[in-house]
Design an enzyme around this catalytic site. Structure first.
Site, PDB file in Angstrom:
ATOM      1  N   CYS A  17     -13.877 -26.758 -15.386  1.00 45.41           N
ATOM      2  CA  CYS A  17     -13.266 -27.510 -14.323  1.00 45.41           C
ATOM      3  C   CYS A  17     -13.886 -27.189 -12.983  1.00 45.41           C
ATOM      4  O   CYS A  17     -14.668 -26.272 -12.843  1.00 45.41           O
ATOM      5  CB  CYS A  17     -11.788 -27.166 -14.286  1.00 45.41           C
ATOM      6  SG  CYS A  17     -11.110 -26.956 -15.929  1.00 45.41           S
ATOM      7  N   ARG A  49     -17.436 -32.114 -12.303  1.00 46.72           N
ATOM      8  CA  ARG A  49     -17.254 -30.996 -13.236  1.00 46.72           C
ATOM      9  C   ARG A  49     -16.156 -31.281 -14.258  1.00 46.72           C
ATOM     10  O   ARG A  49     -16.062 -30.585 -15.271  1.00 46.72           O
ATOM     11  CB  ARG A  49     -16.911 -29.722 -12.463  1.00 46.72           C
ATOM     12  CG  ARG A  49     -17.998 -29.262 -11.538  1.00 46.72           C
ATOM     13  CD  ARG A  49     -17.631 -27.951 -10.915  1.00 46.72           C
ATOM     14  NE  ARG A  49     -17.757 -26.874 -11.866  1.00 46.72           N
ATOM     15  CZ  ARG A  49     -18.810 -26.072 -11.960  1.00 46.72           C
ATOM     16  NH1 ARG A  49     -19.820 -26.214 -11.142  1.00 46.72           N
ATOM     17  NH2 ARG A  49     -18.852 -25.119 -12.853  1.00 46.72           N
ATOM     18  N   TRP A 105     -11.322 -30.629 -17.042  1.00 48.96           N
ATOM     19  CA  TRP A 105     -11.976 -31.271 -18.183  1.00 48.96           C
ATOM     20  C   TRP A 105     -11.438 -30.636 -19.456  1.00 48.96           C
ATOM     21  O   TRP A 105     -11.403 -29.421 -19.584  1.00 48.96           O
ATOM     22  CB  TRP A 105     -13.489 -31.057 -18.090  1.00 48.96           C
ATOM     23  CG  TRP A 105     -14.278 -31.687 -19.190  1.00 48.96           C
ATOM     24  CD1 TRP A 105     -14.796 -32.952 -19.200  1.00 48.96           C
ATOM     25  CD2 TRP A 105     -14.662 -31.090 -20.431  1.00 48.96           C
ATOM     26  NE1 TRP A 105     -15.465 -33.174 -20.367  1.00 48.96           N
ATOM     27  CE2 TRP A 105     -15.401 -32.054 -21.152  1.00 48.96           C
ATOM     28  CE3 TRP A 105     -14.444 -29.837 -21.011  1.00 48.96           C
ATOM     29  CZ2 TRP A 105     -15.927 -31.808 -22.399  1.00 48.96           C
ATOM     30  CZ3 TRP A 105     -14.964 -29.579 -22.272  1.00 48.96           C
ATOM     31  CH2 TRP A 105     -15.706 -30.568 -22.949  1.00 48.96           C
ATOM     32  N   ASN A 131     -10.430 -21.980 -14.730  1.00 49.93           N
ATOM     33  CA  ASN A 131     -11.543 -22.608 -15.443  1.00 49.93           C
ATOM     34  C   ASN A 131     -11.942 -21.632 -16.541  1.00 49.93           C
ATOM     35  O   ASN A 131     -12.212 -20.472 -16.236  1.00 49.93           O
ATOM     36  CB  ASN A 131     -12.706 -22.843 -14.472  1.00 49.93           C
ATOM     37  CG  ASN A 131     -13.980 -23.279 -15.173  1.00 49.93           C
ATOM     38  OD1 ASN A 131     -13.948 -23.749 -16.305  1.00 49.93           O
ATOM     39  ND2 ASN A 131     -15.103 -23.113 -14.494  1.00 49.93           N
ATOM     40  N   GLY A 132     -11.976 -22.079 -17.794  1.00 43.68           N
ATOM     41  CA  GLY A 132     -12.390 -21.182 -18.878  1.00 43.68           C
ATOM     42  C   GLY A 132     -11.372 -21.147 -19.992  1.00 43.68           C
ATOM     43  O   GLY A 132     -10.590 -22.082 -20.176  1.00 43.68           O
ATOM     44  N   GLU A 519     -34.864 -38.146 -24.975  1.00 43.26           N
ATOM     45  CA  GLU A 519     -34.159 -38.230 -23.693  1.00 43.26           C
ATOM     46  C   GLU A 519     -33.687 -39.670 -23.424  1.00 43.26           C
ATOM     47  O   GLU A 519     -32.574 -39.889 -22.946  1.00 43.26           O
ATOM     48  CB  GLU A 519     -35.079 -37.724 -22.570  1.00 43.26           C
ATOM     49  CG  GLU A 519     -34.571 -37.896 -21.154  1.00 43.26           C
ATOM     50  CD  GLU A 519     -33.306 -37.101 -20.840  1.00 43.26           C
ATOM     51  OE1 GLU A 519     -32.778 -36.407 -21.723  1.00 43.26           O
ATOM     52  OE2 GLU A 519     -32.826 -37.211 -19.689  1.00 43.26           O
ATOM     53  N   LYS A 523     -29.757 -40.602 -22.857  1.00 48.95           N
ATOM     54  CA  LYS A 523     -29.258 -41.296 -21.670  1.00 48.95           C
ATOM     55  C   LYS A 523     -28.405 -42.500 -22.073  1.00 48.95           C
ATOM     56  O   LYS A 523     -27.352 -42.766 -21.497  1.00 48.95           O
ATOM     57  CB  LYS A 523     -30.429 -41.757 -20.780  1.00 48.95           C
ATOM     58  CG  LYS A 523     -31.090 -40.639 -20.001  1.00 48.95           C
ATOM     59  CD  LYS A 523     -30.210 -40.167 -18.866  1.00 48.95           C
ATOM     60  CE  LYS A 523     -30.335 -38.727 -18.506  1.00 48.95           C
ATOM     61  NZ  LYS A 523     -30.044 -37.693 -19.470  1.00 48.95           N
ATOM     62  N   GLU A 526     -24.985 -41.352 -23.616  1.00 48.00           N
ATOM     63  CA  GLU A 526     -23.980 -40.757 -22.732  1.00 48.00           C
ATOM     64  C   GLU A 526     -23.489 -41.721 -21.660  1.00 48.00           C
ATOM     65  O   GLU A 526     -22.364 -41.589 -21.194  1.00 48.00           O
ATOM     66  CB  GLU A 526     -24.454 -39.427 -22.135  1.00 48.00           C
ATOM     67  CG  GLU A 526     -25.569 -39.481 -21.149  1.00 48.00           C
ATOM     68  CD  GLU A 526     -25.937 -38.090 -20.608  1.00 48.00           C
ATOM     69  OE1 GLU A 526     -25.088 -37.195 -20.568  1.00 48.00           O
ATOM     70  OE2 GLU A 526     -27.108 -37.913 -20.222  1.00 48.00           O
ATOM     71  N   HIS A 542     -40.657 -41.729 -43.064  1.00 43.50           N
ATOM     72  CA  HIS A 542     -40.009 -40.741 -43.948  1.00 43.50           C
ATOM     73  C   HIS A 542     -38.503 -40.978 -44.029  1.00 43.50           C
ATOM     74  O   HIS A 542     -37.766 -40.119 -44.472  1.00 43.50           O
ATOM     75  CB  HIS A 542     -40.316 -39.326 -43.461  1.00 43.50           C
ATOM     76  CG  HIS A 542     -41.777 -39.032 -43.461  1.00 43.50           C
ATOM     77  ND1 HIS A 542     -42.487 -38.759 -44.608  1.00 43.50           N
ATOM     78  CD2 HIS A 542     -42.692 -39.023 -42.451  1.00 43.50           C
ATOM     79  CE1 HIS A 542     -43.760 -38.566 -44.310  1.00 43.50           C
ATOM     80  NE2 HIS A 542     -43.914 -38.729 -43.006  1.00 43.50           N
ATOM     81  N   LYS A 645     -20.231 -32.304 -15.921  1.00 43.92           N
ATOM     82  CA  LYS A 645     -21.595 -31.972 -15.504  1.00 43.92           C
ATOM     83  C   LYS A 645     -22.043 -30.611 -16.012  1.00 43.92           C
ATOM     84  O   LYS A 645     -23.173 -30.439 -16.432  1.00 43.92           O
ATOM     85  CB  LYS A 645     -21.657 -32.027 -13.972  1.00 43.92           C
ATOM     86  CG  LYS A 645     -23.017 -31.703 -13.386  1.00 43.92           C
ATOM     87  CD  LYS A 645     -24.006 -32.797 -13.703  1.00 43.92           C
ATOM     88  CE  LYS A 645     -25.383 -32.548 -13.119  1.00 43.92           C
ATOM     89  NZ  LYS A 645     -26.393 -33.373 -13.802  1.00 43.92           N
TER      90      LYS A 645
HETATM   91  O1  M6R Z   1     -26.886 -27.579 -16.317  1.00 36.02           O
HETATM   92  P1  M6R Z   1     -27.736 -27.622 -17.547  1.00 36.02           P
HETATM   93  O2  M6R Z   1     -29.144 -28.067 -17.253  1.00 36.02           O
HETATM   94  O3  M6R Z   1     -27.756 -26.320 -18.292  1.00 36.02           O
HETATM   95  O4  M6R Z   1     -27.087 -28.697 -18.487  1.00 36.02           O
HETATM   96  C1  M6R Z   1     -27.580 -28.909 -19.778  1.00 36.02           C
HETATM   97  C2  M6R Z   1     -26.968 -30.138 -20.414  1.00 36.02           C
HETATM   98  O5  M6R Z   1     -25.570 -29.988 -20.506  1.00 36.02           O
HETATM   99  C3  M6R Z   1     -27.285 -31.406 -19.641  1.00 36.02           C
HETATM  100  O6  M6R Z   1     -28.665 -31.612 -19.511  1.00 36.02           O
HETATM  101  C4  M6R Z   1     -26.655 -32.619 -20.336  1.00 36.02           C
HETATM  102  O7  M6R Z   1     -27.282 -32.840 -21.562  1.00 36.02           O
HETATM  103  C5  M6R Z   1     -26.727 -33.869 -19.460  1.00 36.02           C
HETATM  104  N1  M6R Z   1     -25.477 -34.579 -19.497  1.00 36.02           N
HETATM  105  C6  M6R Z   1     -27.789 -34.828 -19.895  1.00 36.02           C
HETATM  106  O8  M6R Z   1     -27.852 -35.943 -19.084  1.00 36.02           O
END
Ligand code: M6R
Length: 650
Positions: A17, A49, A105, A131-132, A519, A523, A526, A542, A645
């Site tokens: 959070c 977050r 979150w 948070n945690g 990647e 994208k 997500e 394969h 995030k």
């Molecule tokens: O803060 P970080 O770079 O460690 O985060 C890693 C992943 O959680 C982050 O790249 C995540 O996959 C993103 N949502 C991708 O867009």
């Protein structure tokens, strides 16, 4: 996840959070800044977050309208921060210059008003945000319930509230520092990961925080001090900050910051200055943070390169705190990261192995320590993380160091846990990345990895200085090439509007194009919630080619025809194979590559760059494509569902 026995059936809650705390000078005669406004502003900046629910608590400066003594006033709501703001407009809180706020979150279990933070003690005079995960929650809860404590939520956090209230009641009444001392005593009983903030009506003008395995930084103001999960919480007010270490408790008042270990030993925290300002964390006229961050990519690459080579073109990496003889003796590199950062690691593997002739493994950080990796003092572990707080990476870093390996962090966030716990840090200078989907951090991470690879190649004599200088020159040309893609992005936007209803999209790439394909798929998943898969193009036959039906959109990342070996020809063949089975092929190909035309339904052009620079350019249309599809679907691009995030739980 929430510890077993949390009640409410299958409720398992983990949090990464956003947390804000503030206190400023105030008296009834000269009220200080409005705590609620400062905290809401901080929460707005931290909402990336977590955005399942939000809440605030304010220590009132003066008596209530009905003459009740100053006390604690709070509000919380399930849903986005906007819902809390609406509720506060309908039922305002008492004014006060000391406040805490939380945006949450949850991984499992419906976010409700009751589970939102803050959690209050039975007498309503203590508020706690968290948070945690409190791992020994169930045992502690059972003990408290046996004493007659009644719980109002399903959260583990509430255990801390009641423990803190009980411990505080045992302290000498009104004793200075009673809240901090109680927090230390409670933290010593807790297992797990936590950042905690607490305010109590009997400790006016004071916020107490604690951290173990979860982020917390202090902001130093003028007649005011701040606490935040990251510096974004207070960047509108101050750039001067303090890093907190593991197992520390902090007490802030308007004029003082006191830090101790959980055992009460005083600690002098490390100070740092944030190198970006509040404006950098605003949308600046863009519809989304993601759009802004995509457009900041040329600058992110250029800034990450800045000052890293001397006049003769030789590499200078002054953040490296591992001595040169150790680096010369490295016989293996393992990259650990998650999500997009891991894909940056996959790209780096091709470059570093090519330049340095050192084997490079790439591990998802959450898999790393469970596979019992072979680590020796000659292993260099490279931890890549934008946030510097990803818990899977933190735990992997600790494991690597325990096993004697050296760890170098590539990170975008100063003051964060991962660089602090590593042997060396190489910072990317991408500026704050607010959108949940990572974009500019990806380009900056690849750039930083390349710098590291070139540095090692130079140090170990694998490349001559003029060869290093030539690659540095190629890197310096990347920002202009990315800008060209951005300037010509209309074709991608049009394609996104056309494919908005595609049920599934495939991405193919080979060599450095393979992580780009991964990647591109991530994208789209997500942001647009479309099923998408990235494949190594050679792997198609394969198995995955069975997925191809007439009309299936397939993006093909086409390498440069001027590149090495027969990469280009091989990928063209793979495009032909899927097109022969009815796929709608979309080629990402360099300007002038006409060989692709017979095999592509659509060609998205990118400028010609050397093979190893290509990922920095070819990924950009895929980022824009995903953002545009999500926009066309009416989704929240910056805060996609179910995500946060910074993933600060394992
Ligand atoms: O803060 P970080 O770079 O460690 O985060 C890693 C992943 O959680 C982050 O790249 C995540 O996959 C993103 N949502 C991708 O867009």
């Amino acid at each position: 996840m929430m510890p077993p026995g949390a009640g409410g059936g299958a409720t398992s809650v983990g949090r990464m959070c956003g947390i804000v705390g503030f206190t400023g000078s105030s008296s009834a005669a000269a009220p200080g800044p409005e705590g609620l406004a400062v905290v809401l502003e901080g929460l707005r900046r931290l909402e990336y977050r977590g955005y399942d629910s939000a809440g605030v608590a304010v220590l009132a400066d003066g008596p209530g309208a009905d003459g009740t003594p100053p006390g604690l006033t709070s509000a919380k709501r399930a849903g986005r921060l906007a819902r809390l703001v609406e509720a506060l407009e309908e039922s305002p809180l008492l004014e006060g210059s000391t406040a805490i706020g939380h945006t949450r979150w949850a991984t499992h279990g419906g976010p409700t008003d009751a589970n939102a933070h803050p959690h209050l003690s039975a007498d309503g005079r203590l508020a706690v945000i968290h948070n945690g995960i409190i791992e020994n929650y169930a045992v502690l809860k059972a003990e408290l319930q046996a004493e007659g404590v009644v719980f109002a939520s399903e959260t583990d956090t509430e255990v801390v509230t009641h423990l803190l209230a009980r411990t505080l009641a045992e302290q000498p009444a009104g004793g200075a520092g009673a809240l901090a001392e109680s927090m230390r005593r409670v933290c010593r009983q807790l297992d797990g990961a936590f950042t905690l903030l607490a305010v109590h009506a009997d400790s006016p003008g004071t916020v107490v925080g604690a951290r173990r395995n979860s982020p917390l930084v202090v902001g130093l103001g003028d007649g005011a001090n701040y606490l935040g999960s990251d510096v974004a919480a207070f960047i509108a007010h101050t750039k001067e900050a303090l890093e907190l270490g593991q197992d520390q408790v902090v007490q802030i008042t308007a004029t003082a910051v006191e830090v101790t270990g959980f055992d009460g030993t005083p600690v002098t925290p490390r100070a740092f200055t944030v190198d970006w300002d509040a404006e950098a964390a605003e949308k600046g006229g863009h519809p989304w943070f993601m759009d802004k961050e995509i457009h900041e990519q040329p600058k992110a690459v250029a800034d990450t390169l800045l000052g890293r080579s001397d006049a003769a073109g030789a590499m200078v990496l002054d953040e490296l705190r591992i001595d040169e003889s150790t680096l010369r003796g490295i016989d293996k590199i393992i990259v650990i990261a998650c999500g997009t950062a891991a894909f940056a690691g996959y790209v780096a593997k091709y470059a570093i192995e090519h330049w340095c002739r050192i084997p490079v493994e790439v591990d998802l950080a959450h898999e790393f320590r469970y596979r019992d990796p072979v680590l020796t003092p000659r292993t260099l572990v490279v931890a890549i993380s934008q946030s510097g707080e990803t818990m899977d990476v933190v735990m992997a870093v600790r494991h690597a160091r325990e096993q004697g390996a050296k760890v170098l962090a590539i990170c975008n966030t100063r003051g964060s846990t991962i660089p602090r716990e590593s042997d060396a840090a190489l910072y990317t200078h991408a500026g704050p990345e607010v959108a949940v989907a990572s974009t500019k951090a990806f380009l900056a991470q690849i750039t930083a990895c390349y710098l590291l690879g070139l540095y090692l190649a130079q140090l170990r004599g694998n490349l001559f200085p003029d060869e290093v200088a030539a690659v540095i020159g190629q890197l310096h040309a990347v920002p202009a090439a990315v800008q060209e893609v951005l300037d010509g992005a209309e074709a991608v936007r049009a394609l996104a509007r056309e494919l908005v209803d595609a049920p599934t999209v495939l991405f193919l790439g080979r060599h450095v194009g393979y992580p780009v394909a991964l990647e591109g798929a991530l994208k789209l998943k997500e942001l647009a919630y479309i099923h998408a898969e990235g494949f190594a193009a050679g792997e198609l036959k394969h198995g995955p080619i069975a997925l191809v039906e007439p009309g299936q959109p397939v993006f093909v990342i086409v390498p440069s025809p001027r590149g090495r070996d027969s990469l280009h020809a091989k990928v063209i063949s793979n495009a032909a194979e899927v097109r022969a089975r009815g796929a709608r092929t979309i080629a990402i190909a360099e300007v002038g590559d006409d060989a692709v035309l017979p095999h592509a339904d659509v060609v998205i052009r990118v400028p010609a760059v050397p093979t190893l620079m290509a990922p920095l350019v070819t990924v950009v249309p895929l980022q824009i494509f995903a953002m545009e599809v999500a926009t066309a679907k009416g989704y929240d691009v910056d805060q996609p569902r179910n995500l946060a995030k910074s993933v600060t739980v394992e």
